[in-house]
Design a protein around this motif. Structure first.
Motif, short mmCIF file in Angstrom:
data_model
loop_
_atom_site.label_atom_id
_atom_site.label_comp_id
_atom_site.label_asym_id
_atom_site.label_seq_id
_atom_site.Cartn_x
_atom_site.Cartn_y
_atom_site.Cartn_z
N TYR A 35 0.86 -1.19 0.00
CA TYR A 35 0.00 0.00 0.00
C TYR A 35 0.89 1.23 0.00
O TYR A 35 1.80 1.36 0.83
N SER A 36 0.61 2.16 -0.92
CA SER A 36 1.45 3.34 -1.12
C SER A 36 0.99 4.53 -0.31
O SER A 36 -0.20 4.72 -0.06
N ASP A 37 1.97 5.37 0.07
CA ASP A 37 1.73 6.66 0.73
C ASP A 37 0.96 6.52 2.04
O ASP A 37 0.10 7.35 2.36
N VAL A 38 1.27 5.48 2.80
CA VAL A 38 0.64 5.26 4.10
C VAL A 38 1.47 5.97 5.16
O VAL A 38 2.67 5.71 5.29
N PRO A 39 0.86 6.87 5.94
CA PRO A 39 1.62 7.54 6.99
C PRO A 39 2.12 6.55 8.05
O PRO A 39 1.47 5.55 8.34
N GLU A 40 3.27 6.85 8.62
CA GLU A 40 3.85 5.96 9.63
C GLU A 40 2.93 5.79 10.83
O GLU A 40 2.85 4.71 11.41
N ASP A 41 2.21 6.84 11.21
CA ASP A 41 1.32 6.72 12.37
C ASP A 41 0.18 5.72 12.10
O ASP A 41 -0.32 5.08 13.02
N THR A 42 -0.21 5.57 10.85
CA THR A 42 -1.21 4.56 10.50
C THR A 42 -0.64 3.16 10.74
O THR A 42 -1.30 2.29 11.32
N TYR A 43 0.59 2.95 10.32
CA TYR A 43 1.27 1.67 10.55
C TYR A 43 1.39 1.38 12.05
O TYR A 43 1.08 0.27 12.50
N LEU A 44 1.81 2.37 12.82
CA LEU A 44 1.96 2.18 14.26
C LEU A 44 0.63 1.92 14.94
O LEU A 44 0.53 1.09 15.85
N SER A 45 -0.42 2.59 14.49
CA SER A 45 -1.76 2.35 15.04
C SER A 45 -2.23 0.94 14.72
O SER A 45 -2.88 0.29 15.55
N LEU A 46 -1.90 0.47 13.54
CA LEU A 46 -2.25 -0.89 13.14
C LEU A 46 -1.60 -1.90 14.08
O LEU A 46 -2.25 -2.81 14.60
#
Length: 71
Positions: A35-46
């Motif tokens: 998945y492209s252009d995903v903010p790092e905070d989205t990854y960390l929240s996941l």
């Protein structure tokens, strides 16, 4: 990209590349999507969520990020 295993009934592992803001998700059935252009905070929240599968649906899938199937 290295992916870390997660506890989920639908997702086997996730990884994130900071330089390209790419989130990689490997599903239990073997498919891998980037998945492209995903903010790092989205990854960390996941990663921090109680349900990785539900969080993925809410934070990534429903957000409409562009993606490509890798395998």
């Amino acid at each position: 990209m290295d992916r870390d295993p997660v506890e989920s009934t639908s997702i086997r592992s996730v990884g994130y590349d900071q330089e390209s803001s790419t989130l990689e998700v490997e599903f239990i059935k073997g498919a891998v999507y980037a998945y492209s252009d995903v903010p790092e905070d989205t990854y960390l929240s996941l990663l921090a969520s109680e349900s990785i599968g539900a969080a993925f649906s809410k934070l990534v899938k429903s957000a409409g990020y562009e993606y490509e199937r890798k395998t």
